[in-house]
Enzyme design. Structure first.
Site, PDB file in Angstrom:
ATOM      1  N   ASP A 266      -5.167   1.156   8.029  1.00  2.00           N
ATOM      2  CA  ASP A 266      -3.811   0.739   8.387  1.00  2.00           C
ATOM      3  C   ASP A 266      -2.965   1.971   8.674  1.00  2.00           C
ATOM      4  O   ASP A 266      -2.949   2.913   7.878  1.00  2.00           O
ATOM      5  CB  ASP A 266      -3.189  -0.091   7.257  1.00  2.00           C
ATOM      6  CG  ASP A 266      -2.050  -0.964   7.777  1.00  2.00           C
ATOM      7  OD1 ASP A 266      -2.012  -1.254   8.991  1.00  2.00           O
ATOM      8  OD2 ASP A 266      -1.202  -1.365   6.959  1.00  2.00           O
TER       9      ASP A 266
ATOM     10  N   HIS B 295      10.458   1.466  10.934  1.00  6.25           N
ATOM     11  CA  HIS B 295      10.002   1.042   9.605  1.00  6.25           C
ATOM     12  C   HIS B 295       9.944   2.230   8.649  1.00  6.25           C
ATOM     13  O   HIS B 295      10.443   2.156   7.521  1.00  6.25           O
ATOM     14  CB  HIS B 295       8.635   0.367   9.710  1.00  6.25           C
ATOM     15  CG  HIS B 295       7.995   0.071   8.386  1.00  6.25           C
ATOM     16  ND1 HIS B 295       8.515  -0.845   7.492  1.00  6.25           N
ATOM     17  CD2 HIS B 295       6.884   0.583   7.788  1.00  6.25           C
ATOM     18  CE1 HIS B 295       7.756  -0.897   6.409  1.00  6.25           C
ATOM     19  NE2 HIS B 295       6.762  -0.033   6.555  1.00  6.25           N
TER      20      HIS B 295
ATOM     21  N   ARG C 297      13.943   7.127  -0.577  1.00  6.84           N
ATOM     22  CA  ARG C 297      14.067   8.564  -0.733  1.00  6.84           C
ATOM     23  C   ARG C 297      15.475   8.986  -0.344  1.00  6.84           C
ATOM     24  O   ARG C 297      16.432   8.668  -1.049  1.00  6.84           O
ATOM     25  CB  ARG C 297      12.973   9.288   0.080  1.00  6.84           C
ATOM     26  CG  ARG C 297      11.589   9.171  -0.559  1.00  6.84           C
ATOM     27  CD  ARG C 297      10.519   9.925   0.229  1.00  6.84           C
ATOM     28  NE  ARG C 297      10.316   9.355   1.553  1.00  6.84           N
ATOM     29  CZ  ARG C 297       9.421   8.405   1.843  1.00  6.84           C
ATOM     30  NH1 ARG C 297       8.607   7.973   0.913  1.00  6.84           N
ATOM     31  NH2 ARG C 297       9.301   7.920   3.057  1.00  6.84           N
TER      32      ARG C 297
ATOM     33  N   GLU D   2       2.520  -7.050  11.554  1.00  3.46           N
ATOM     34  CA  GLU D   2       1.716  -6.011  12.182  1.00  3.46           C
ATOM     35  C   GLU D   2       0.861  -6.614  13.286  1.00  3.46           C
ATOM     36  O   GLU D   2       0.725  -7.831  13.405  1.00  3.46           O
ATOM     37  CB  GLU D   2       0.767  -5.352  11.155  1.00  3.46           C
ATOM     38  CG  GLU D   2       1.468  -4.670   9.999  1.00  3.46           C
ATOM     39  CD  GLU D   2       0.575  -3.689   9.238  1.00  3.46           C
ATOM     40  OE1 GLU D   2      -0.460  -3.255   9.790  1.00  3.46           O
ATOM     41  OE2 GLU D   2       0.918  -3.371   8.088  1.00  3.46           O
TER      42      GLU D   2
ATOM     43  N   ASP E 123      -0.024  -8.027   6.820  1.00  2.00           N
ATOM     44  CA  ASP E 123      -0.525  -7.160   5.749  1.00  2.00           C
ATOM     45  C   ASP E 123       0.275  -7.435   4.472  1.00  2.00           C
ATOM     46  O   ASP E 123       1.202  -6.710   4.132  1.00  2.00           O
ATOM     47  CB  ASP E 123      -0.371  -5.697   6.182  1.00  2.00           C
ATOM     48  CG  ASP E 123      -0.984  -4.736   5.184  1.00  2.00           C
ATOM     49  OD1 ASP E 123      -1.885  -5.151   4.438  1.00  2.00           O
ATOM     50  OD2 ASP E 123      -0.544  -3.572   5.145  1.00  2.00           O
TER      51      ASP E 123
ATOM     52  N   GLN F 284       3.016  -1.898  -5.849  1.00  2.00           N
ATOM     53  CA  GLN F 284       2.907  -0.711  -4.992  1.00  2.00           C
ATOM     54  C   GLN F 284       3.715   0.453  -5.551  1.00  2.00           C
ATOM     55  O   GLN F 284       3.234   1.591  -5.624  1.00  2.00           O
ATOM     56  CB  GLN F 284       3.392  -1.068  -3.580  1.00  2.00           C
ATOM     57  CG  GLN F 284       3.192   0.038  -2.548  1.00  2.00           C
ATOM     58  CD  GLN F 284       3.503  -0.433  -1.122  1.00  2.00           C
ATOM     59  OE1 GLN F 284       3.664  -1.628  -0.870  1.00  2.00           O
ATOM     60  NE2 GLN F 284       3.580   0.492  -0.186  1.00  2.00           N
TER      61      GLN F 284
ATOM     62  N   TYR G 222       1.258   3.725  -6.482  1.00  6.60           N
ATOM     63  CA  TYR G 222       0.888   4.401  -5.234  1.00  6.60           C
ATOM     64  C   TYR G 222       0.897   5.928  -5.290  1.00  6.60           C
ATOM     65  O   TYR G 222       0.375   6.577  -4.371  1.00  6.60           O
ATOM     66  CB  TYR G 222       1.750   3.899  -4.070  1.00  6.60           C
ATOM     67  CG  TYR G 222       3.001   4.685  -3.795  1.00  6.60           C
ATOM     68  CD1 TYR G 222       4.098   4.574  -4.616  1.00  6.60           C
ATOM     69  CD2 TYR G 222       3.082   5.544  -2.697  1.00  6.60           C
ATOM     70  CE1 TYR G 222       5.248   5.281  -4.357  1.00  6.60           C
ATOM     71  CE2 TYR G 222       4.234   6.263  -2.439  1.00  6.60           C
ATOM     72  CZ  TYR G 222       5.314   6.132  -3.268  1.00  6.60           C
ATOM     73  OH  TYR G 222       6.449   6.848  -3.020  1.00  6.60           O
TER      74      TYR G 222
ATOM     75  N   LYS H  81      -1.965  -4.050  -1.908  1.00  6.98           N
ATOM     76  CA  LYS H  81      -2.328  -4.478  -0.563  1.00  6.98           C
ATOM     77  C   LYS H  81      -3.616  -5.293  -0.541  1.00  6.98           C
ATOM     78  O   LYS H  81      -3.794  -6.143   0.311  1.00  6.98           O
ATOM     79  CB  LYS H  81      -2.551  -3.241   0.322  1.00  6.98           C
ATOM     80  CG  LYS H  81      -1.322  -2.366   0.488  1.00  6.98           C
ATOM     81  CD  LYS H  81      -0.362  -2.966   1.482  1.00  6.98           C
ATOM     82  CE  LYS H  81       0.777  -2.030   1.796  1.00  6.98           C
ATOM     83  NZ  LYS H  81       1.615  -2.541   2.891  1.00  6.98           N
TER      84      LYS H  81
END
Lengths: 433, 433
Positions: free
Chosen positions: B135, B142, B151, B210, B242, B249, B253, B262
């Site tokens: 992926d 996005h 962030r 997607e 997806d 996550q 992650y 996922k």
């Protein structure tokens, strides 16, 4: 069902070298090309490869419910799908046929000519078609070393590490058996102090000392596997070298994890040693603190005492042992990894492979990667020929070996050996697809 | 070779609803179970499914080099392996057979009874056995939205994003075709402000809008694919949802990327629309600044103008369109993604699948996930029945649709529709494996 094949006193009529990794108590499974260019599933005792397809055709598995072509296949996937009971019946039968006291095959020269091969006559293949490959990150020492180097020595472990067996999805298509050489990959990197990335050959190629386990069909989509049941879905283990390009990894891995830094190649030893064969070498893993969630909690001996060794062979052929580690250092067990992997209902199939992550021990000579052994290039390793290494150089060969030893009994995995060739040259190295 | 099948003026003798996604110019490929419980490879015109296995047996592909059983298979992998020239010959021939002016099959009631099925009589399967699934993360909008939320809005894009098509390896075993319901996954999460993680049902289930492309055998191990050649190795495209568990996550992650967040499920539309069929809808992608490295540089029209739409259907059956986007917003093209994926020599096989990453457009109504549409839960979406959503609720169904339209000609993908069921209940939901 009793695992008769594990009887440590059993002896075989097949000549076996002293200290072989493949005594009659091992009976691993692999796939090989015979001298007649036929692909078959086989096992190995000492330095003799045994054609299980031929054995089956000649009636040596009569009474065990097996389809006619179960061993006449390119991969072990269908045999693995048959489940633990079948694996045990087959290993027990092989153990009987090759028992010192059993003359049936021993005295049948015609059958022996068909079934037995010298190792030198055969070519080992990838033992399974790997549908999905997952790599964990389950050595506390390795995660601590990496965290110390790249983040903060005071907070080397990330907050999630002690709570979950951290892992990620890897690339199946580039998993190769021992003996296949690989090329130094090209890629983007961001040199220290540079303002722009550069594109060229990776300069920091590393091995990772790992082991991996192979699963059987374990669940349906949506259905978690209980940690207590997880080992029943593990067929066996292999040695695993998870080749890594550290400079590519550093630039690409945020925020979605390692990608091209890993997917250029990963190599495995070709004989899958069953979890049954490893049973006599079970041991406890490290104490887990904090206590894992109930879905991960499992008392008892769920690790394995497997000695691991990494040799680096120079282009001139001089070997140096550069690391000695042990699988028992793993913080998270395979049962915990598999249970965690399926908490979300992820479907696990026959032939899936799950890597341990780099297995580093507590001392600097037991670290499982060049990154750690040479501590980011600050402490180069001196090889037997006097040359130094910070990472792996072109035409070096990395060999990982693994074996168990207890009460005078030894059993092992053989090796995974992979040579690193220079960057792919489209004129010279182009193969037909 | 001319792609005769693309002639926009061609008409078919198969009755086709107005505005169908499947005019005679489409000729996608899929795998279905017929009313006779036989699995076959097929195509579709309007609402008629066409059994290519039967067509081949009846001689309609005579003159094209195809093995006898090429369409009598569970998956398209072998047909895809036959390569672009064969795909074109087969699409052109289908286009001829179903052309308004061709009476051969049209006037043969016996053959029509064997070859043609009403869509309601068949059951679509996964079209390919997906060896590896990757992926990407190639929508700038996005990546910017996610970076802004999690962030720093001033530095939303990470330093590598404009230089490499960032991507990661995903889980193949849980990719399912449209129509298969999934379960809300269990998992570990770290609630905001908590000191310890908790284990339970994910609370933040999201879709991701997607598309994905399916490859053919592209290279040997070690061999990069040039960006100019990359599209020749792409068979076609599907719609792709997806599914993501945002809370799982967030906790898992770091540092290796998304894993169980996922791998509980990913769903695709069942008809693969070939890149050939999409050729009339080619367009340029966004301007790329800084200029990509030479190995990624490609002038011309390498994106596609594909309208995308997401509908959320409530448990009571009320649909609301919650997003409208377009594939052309993708910053990195498929050719660039595939070239990047193989710079390190990663082997790409027939049936591999590569996802685009969430396709968000420039405006808030074109975002490709609930995370962005409801902006981390701060701007809940109001549905047609007046209820609100921050994420996906149990028994909601998410439907992604996609189609191209130019000069009055339309061609599309149909849909991928997936219902989210409550957490797996081992008593109620247990299936035999």
């Amino acid at each position: 069902m009793e695992i008769l094949a594990n009887n440590p006193d059993k002896k075989t009529w097949i000549p076996t070298p002293e200290n072989t990794d493949f005594p009659i108590q091992n009976i691993p499974f692999g796939v090989f090309l015979t001298r007649d260019d036929i692909i078959t599933i086989g096992t190995r005792i000492g330095d003799t490869a045994i054609d299980l397809g031929a054995m089956h055709q000649l009636g040596y598995f009569d009474g065990i419910p097996l389809t006619d072509d179960i061993f006449l296949q390119d991969t072990l996937n269908d045999f693995i799908s048959d489940g633990q009971k079948t694996w045990r019946l087959v290993r027990n039968r092989i153990s009987e046929v090759f028992d010192m006291g059993n003359g049936t095959l021993k005295n049948n020269e015609n059958h022996k000519n068909i079934i037995l091969f010298d190792l030198k006559e055969i070519e080992m293949q990838l033992p399974v078609q790997i549908g999905d490959y997952t790599d964990f990150y389950s050595s506390k020492e390795h995660a601590t070393n990496v965290g110390t180097m790249f983040r903060d020595p005071e907070n080397a472990l990330l907050p999630n590490w002690l709570h979950i067996p951290v892992g990620y999805h890897g690339r199946s298509s580039t998993i190769i058996p021992s003996g296949i050489p690989i090329h130094r990959p090209m890629g983007q990197t961001m040199p220290k102090g540079a303002e722009k990335p550069v594109f060229g050959p990776s300069r920091l190629i590393d091995f990772e000392l790992e082991m991996a386990f192979i699963t059987t069909d374990a669940n349906s989509l949506g259905e978690p596997i209980a940690v207590e049941d997880a080992e029943d879905h593990i067929f066996g283990m292999v040695l695993f070298n998870d080749w890594s390009a550290r400079d590519i990894q550093k630039w690409e891995y945020v925020p979605l994890g390692p990608f091209l830094a890993k997917s250029f190649a990963s190599s495995i030893s070709p004989w899958i040693v069953t979890l049954d064969a490893l049973a006599p070498f079970r041991c406890k893993g490290p104490k887990q603190e904090p206590k894992p969630f109930p879905y991960l909690a499992l008392e008892g001996e769920h690790s394995f005492d497997i000695n691991l060794e990494v040799d680096l062979i120079t282009p001139e052929g001089i070997p140096t042992t550069i690391s000695k580690s042990n699988f028992k250092y793993m913080y998270w067990s395979m049962a915990q990894q598999l249970a965690h992997h399926t908490t979300n209902g992820c479907k696990v199939n026959s032939g899936d492979m799950m890597g341990s992550g780099t297995i580093s021990g507590p001392t600097p000579d037991s670290y499982g990667s060049m990154l750690e052994l040479a501590w980011q290039g600050t402490k180069p390793i001196t090889l037997k020929d006097g040359s130094e290494r910070k990472f792996i150089q072109d035409n070096d060969t990395v060999v990982i070996k693994g074996f168990c030893e207890r009460n005078g009994h030894r059993l092992g995995f053989g090796e995974v050996s992979t040579k690193l060739l220079p960057v792919f040259n489209s004129k010279k190295d182009k193969k037909s697809i």
